[in-house]
Write an enzyme that holds these catalytic residues in place. Structure first.
Site, PDB file in Angstrom:
ATOM      1  N   SER A  49      15.766  21.300  36.051  1.00  0.00           N
ATOM      2  CA  SER A  49      15.982  22.043  34.816  1.00  0.00           C
ATOM      3  C   SER A  49      15.004  21.612  33.712  1.00  0.00           C
ATOM      4  O   SER A  49      14.197  20.712  33.892  1.00  0.00           O
ATOM      5  CB  SER A  49      17.427  21.840  34.361  1.00  0.00           C
ATOM      6  OG  SER A  49      17.713  22.692  33.297  1.00  0.00           O
TER       7      SER A  49
ATOM      8  N   TYR B 107      10.337  30.707  28.850  1.00  0.00           N
ATOM      9  CA  TYR B 107      10.485  29.770  29.978  1.00  0.00           C
ATOM     10  C   TYR B 107      11.664  28.834  29.727  1.00  0.00           C
ATOM     11  O   TYR B 107      12.575  28.711  30.555  1.00  0.00           O
ATOM     12  CB  TYR B 107       9.178  28.997  30.158  1.00  0.00           C
ATOM     13  CG  TYR B 107       9.283  27.654  30.837  1.00  0.00           C
ATOM     14  CD1 TYR B 107       9.693  27.549  32.173  1.00  0.00           C
ATOM     15  CD2 TYR B 107       8.962  26.474  30.165  1.00  0.00           C
ATOM     16  CE1 TYR B 107       9.774  26.302  32.799  1.00  0.00           C
ATOM     17  CE2 TYR B 107       9.041  25.231  30.782  1.00  0.00           C
ATOM     18  CZ  TYR B 107       9.448  25.155  32.097  1.00  0.00           C
ATOM     19  OH  TYR B 107       9.535  23.934  32.718  1.00  0.00           O
TER      20      TYR B 107
ATOM     21  N   LYS C 166      15.322  28.937  31.695  1.00  0.00           N
ATOM     22  CA  LYS C 166      15.760  27.778  32.489  1.00  0.00           C
ATOM     23  C   LYS C 166      17.129  27.293  31.991  1.00  0.00           C
ATOM     24  O   LYS C 166      17.995  26.921  32.789  1.00  0.00           O
ATOM     25  CB  LYS C 166      14.736  26.638  32.359  1.00  0.00           C
ATOM     26  CG  LYS C 166      13.376  26.938  32.931  1.00  0.00           C
ATOM     27  CD  LYS C 166      13.293  26.741  34.419  1.00  0.00           C
ATOM     28  CE  LYS C 166      13.370  25.282  34.803  1.00  0.00           C
ATOM     29  NZ  LYS C 166      13.213  25.104  36.271  1.00  0.00           N
TER      30      LYS C 166
HETATM   31  N1  LIG Z   1       6.143  18.979  34.841  1.00  0.00           N
HETATM   32  C1  LIG Z   1       7.010  18.668  33.895  1.00  0.00           C
HETATM   33  O1  LIG Z   1       6.768  17.791  33.046  1.00  0.00           O
HETATM   34  C2  LIG Z   1       8.337  19.360  33.853  1.00  0.00           C
HETATM   35  C3  LIG Z   1       9.183  19.097  32.756  1.00  0.00           C
HETATM   36  C4  LIG Z   1      10.428  19.719  32.727  1.00  0.00           C
HETATM   37  C5  LIG Z   1      10.825  20.514  33.786  1.00  0.00           C
HETATM   38  N2  LIG Z   1       9.979  20.752  34.841  1.00  0.00           N
HETATM   39  C6  LIG Z   1      10.467  21.597  35.924  1.00  0.00           C
HETATM   40  O2  LIG Z   1      10.078  21.054  37.167  1.00  0.00           O
HETATM   41  C7  LIG Z   1       9.859  22.092  38.120  1.00  0.00           C
HETATM   42  C8  LIG Z   1       8.501  21.936  38.758  1.00  0.00           C
HETATM   43  O3  LIG Z   1       7.533  21.980  37.735  1.00  0.00           O
HETATM   44  P1  LIG Z   1       6.000  21.649  37.980  1.00  0.00           P
HETATM   45  O4  LIG Z   1       5.527  21.020  36.736  1.00  0.00           O
HETATM   46  O5  LIG Z   1       5.806  20.960  39.280  1.00  0.00           O
HETATM   47  O6  LIG Z   1       5.420  23.151  38.054  1.00  0.00           O
HETATM   48  P2  LIG Z   1       4.123  23.740  38.761  1.00  0.00           P
HETATM   49  O7  LIG Z   1       3.087  22.676  38.953  1.00  0.00           O
HETATM   50  O8  LIG Z   1       3.756  24.958  37.977  1.00  0.00           O
HETATM   51  O9  LIG Z   1       4.669  24.192  40.191  1.00  0.00           O
HETATM   52  C9  LIG Z   1       5.508  25.302  40.292  1.00  0.00           C
HETATM   53  C10 LIG Z   1       5.727  25.620  41.770  1.00  0.00           C
HETATM   54  O10 LIG Z   1       6.568  26.777  41.838  1.00  0.00           O
HETATM   55  C11 LIG Z   1       5.983  27.765  42.671  1.00  0.00           C
HETATM   56  N3  LIG Z   1       6.297  29.072  42.094  1.00  0.00           N
HETATM   57  C12 LIG Z   1       5.991  29.539  40.860  1.00  0.00           C
HETATM   58  N4  LIG Z   1       6.406  30.798  40.700  1.00  0.00           N
HETATM   59  C13 LIG Z   1       7.016  31.149  41.872  1.00  0.00           C
HETATM   60  C14 LIG Z   1       7.625  32.338  42.333  1.00  0.00           C
HETATM   61  N5  LIG Z   1       7.682  33.444  41.579  1.00  0.00           N
HETATM   62  N6  LIG Z   1       8.154  32.353  43.570  1.00  0.00           N
HETATM   63  C15 LIG Z   1       8.085  31.258  44.360  1.00  0.00           C
HETATM   64  N7  LIG Z   1       7.499  30.101  43.987  1.00  0.00           N
HETATM   65  C16 LIG Z   1       6.962  30.051  42.754  1.00  0.00           C
HETATM   66  C17 LIG Z   1       4.475  27.469  42.639  1.00  0.00           C
HETATM   67  O11 LIG Z   1       3.839  27.874  43.850  1.00  0.00           O
HETATM   68  P3  LIG Z   1       3.080  29.300  43.977  1.00  0.00           P
HETATM   69  O12 LIG Z   1       2.223  29.425  42.745  1.00  0.00           O
HETATM   70  O13 LIG Z   1       2.297  29.200  45.234  1.00  0.00           O
HETATM   71  O14 LIG Z   1       4.160  30.310  44.053  1.00  0.00           O
HETATM   72  C18 LIG Z   1       4.454  25.949  42.516  1.00  0.00           C
HETATM   73  O15 LIG Z   1       4.492  25.352  43.794  1.00  0.00           O
HETATM   74  C19 LIG Z   1      10.037  23.404  37.350  1.00  0.00           C
HETATM   75  O16 LIG Z   1      11.330  23.884  37.576  1.00  0.00           O
HETATM   76  C20 LIG Z   1       9.867  22.999  35.907  1.00  0.00           C
HETATM   77  O17 LIG Z   1      10.585  23.852  35.030  1.00  0.00           O
HETATM   78  C21 LIG Z   1       8.750  20.199  34.874  1.00  0.00           C
END
Ligand SMILES: NC(=O)c1ccc[n+]([C@@H]2O[C@H](COP(=O)([O-])OP(=O)(O)OC[C@H]3O[C@@H](n4cnc5c(N)ncnc54)[C@H](OP(=O)(O)O)[C@@H]3O)[C@@H](O)[C@H]2O)c1
Length: 305
Positions: free
Chosen positions: A171, A186, A190
């Site tokens: 989340s 976004y 979420k």
């Molecule tokens: N990074 C942070 O600091 C942070 C902080 C708070 C929360 N989060 C949460 O952590 C989670 C992962 O974040 P992240 O930073 O690793 O994001 P990310 O690097 O953008 O990775 C997102 C992943 O989701 C897949 N994806 C995106 N849209 C999709 C769709 N429509 N259908 C299926 N797959 C989809 C992408 O693959 P494809 O593009 O190949 O589909 C990618 O593998 C998310 O839920 C984010 O809200 C992250």
């Protein structure tokens, strides 16, 4: 009480209580489906479930080459786990449904679902200058797509009677990365899904499906790298949310059913805190999405005396 410091110990990396090599968190015999498992935090969540000896891990995303490259890497490193790359787009109900149709027709039953994929757009300085279509796409993927995945998971035709499931939701509630570009659709989509899961958890007891949402911390992922410079921030280690995901999918976390927590919080301290235990028992809205500063009011209080 500060949201980000519900416990005095504040982790930035994994630690023994959540370590995926901890035998009490073993995922042996389990099939795990991780959305967005080909890159970013999802990629590391795959590593942690493999280290926890999951029997089979399915990764889902839109880019099949990213998924296939990841699977090749994991097969070399973890020979006792089967890895499957499954293309699917959460923006398209038919595409997400096709993933489950494939699994069902191949007699693959999923025990653990990790909802990690997210749509991080649209961004811009003024929410009201955004296109309605772009705003709704965030809700379509982050709420609608995750809803389809949850419903298909819980209602799997192959599910044996009485088989407990585990759902982990990554989340984004409660963190504002200023001066980042505005990401209101976004963040609120979420939050909306996290709120919905809290309600679903009220309908489904933990013995049916254990549901836990958590904030992963601040991670320098592929998606984040698109709009943040690496240097100014002190990023968390990927192993923290990755191992935390395994912990939340284990019986050790059952007492947090339906709630939202931060990966930063120390799980032993959290569990030992009598005040937190009391609030979890007495307040249905505690550690759930709601109005800050208010506890939930039951509709029965409005019944005529
Ligand atoms: N990074 C942070 O600091 C942070 C902080 C708070 C929360 N989060 C949460 O952590 C989670 C992962 O974040 P992240 O930073 O690793 O994001 P990310 O690097 O953008 O990775 C997102 C992943 O989701 C897949 N994806 C995106 N849209 C999709 C769709 N429509 N259908 C299926 N797959 C989809 C992408 O693959 P494809 O593009 O190949 O589909 C990618 O593998 C998310 O839920 C984010 O809200 C992250």
């Amino acid at each position: 009480m500060s949201l980000t410091k519900l416990t005095s110990t504040y982790h930035r990396d994994t630690y023994p209580a959540i370590s995926s090599t901890n035998p009490s968190l073993s995922q042996a015999g389990k099939t795990v489906l991780i959305t967005g498992g080909g890159s970013g935090i999802g990629f590391e969540i795959v590593r942690s479930f493999a280290k926890a000896k999951a029997s089979r891990i399915i990764i889902m995303g839109r880019r099949i080459t990213v998924l296939e490259d990841a699977v090749v890497k994991w097969r070399e490193e973890f020979q006792d786990t089967e890895f499957i790359a499954q293309q699917g787009d959460l923006n398209d109900e038919a595409s997400a449904t096709a993933v489950w149709d494939y699994l069902n027709s191949h007699q693959i039953f999923v025990h653990v679902l990790v909802l990690n994929a997210a749509h991080l757009f649209p961004r811009g300085p003024d929410t009201l200058q955004m296109e309605r279509k772009a705003v709704m796409k965030a809700f379509e993927i982050n709420v609608g797509g995750n809803f389809t995945m949850t419903a298909k998971f819980v209602n799997q035709p192959l599910r044996p009677a009485g088989e407990k499931l585990n759902l982990v939701n990554i989340s984004t509630v409660g963190l504002h990365m200023n001066p980042a570009p505005n990401q209101n659709p976004y963040v609120t989509s979420k939050a909306a899904f996290t709120a919905l899961l809290g309600r679903i958890a009220d309908e489904h007891p933990v013995e049916d499906v254990q549901i836990i949402s958590f904030h992963p911390g601040v991670l320098y992922s592929e998606g984040v790298a698109e709009y943040f410079d690496k240097d100014p921030y002190d990023w968390d280690e990927m192993a923290l949310p990755a191992d935390f995901a395994v912990w939340t999918a284990s019986p050790e976390a059952a007492w947090l059913h339906g709630r939202f927590v931060w990966a930063h919080w120390d799980v032993d301290e959290l569990k030992a805190d009598k005040e937190i235990t009391k609030r979890l028992q007495q307040e249905t809205g505690f550690l759930k999405v709601g109005v800050q500063g208010l506890t939930e009011v039951s509709g029965t209080s409005f019944l005529k005396k």
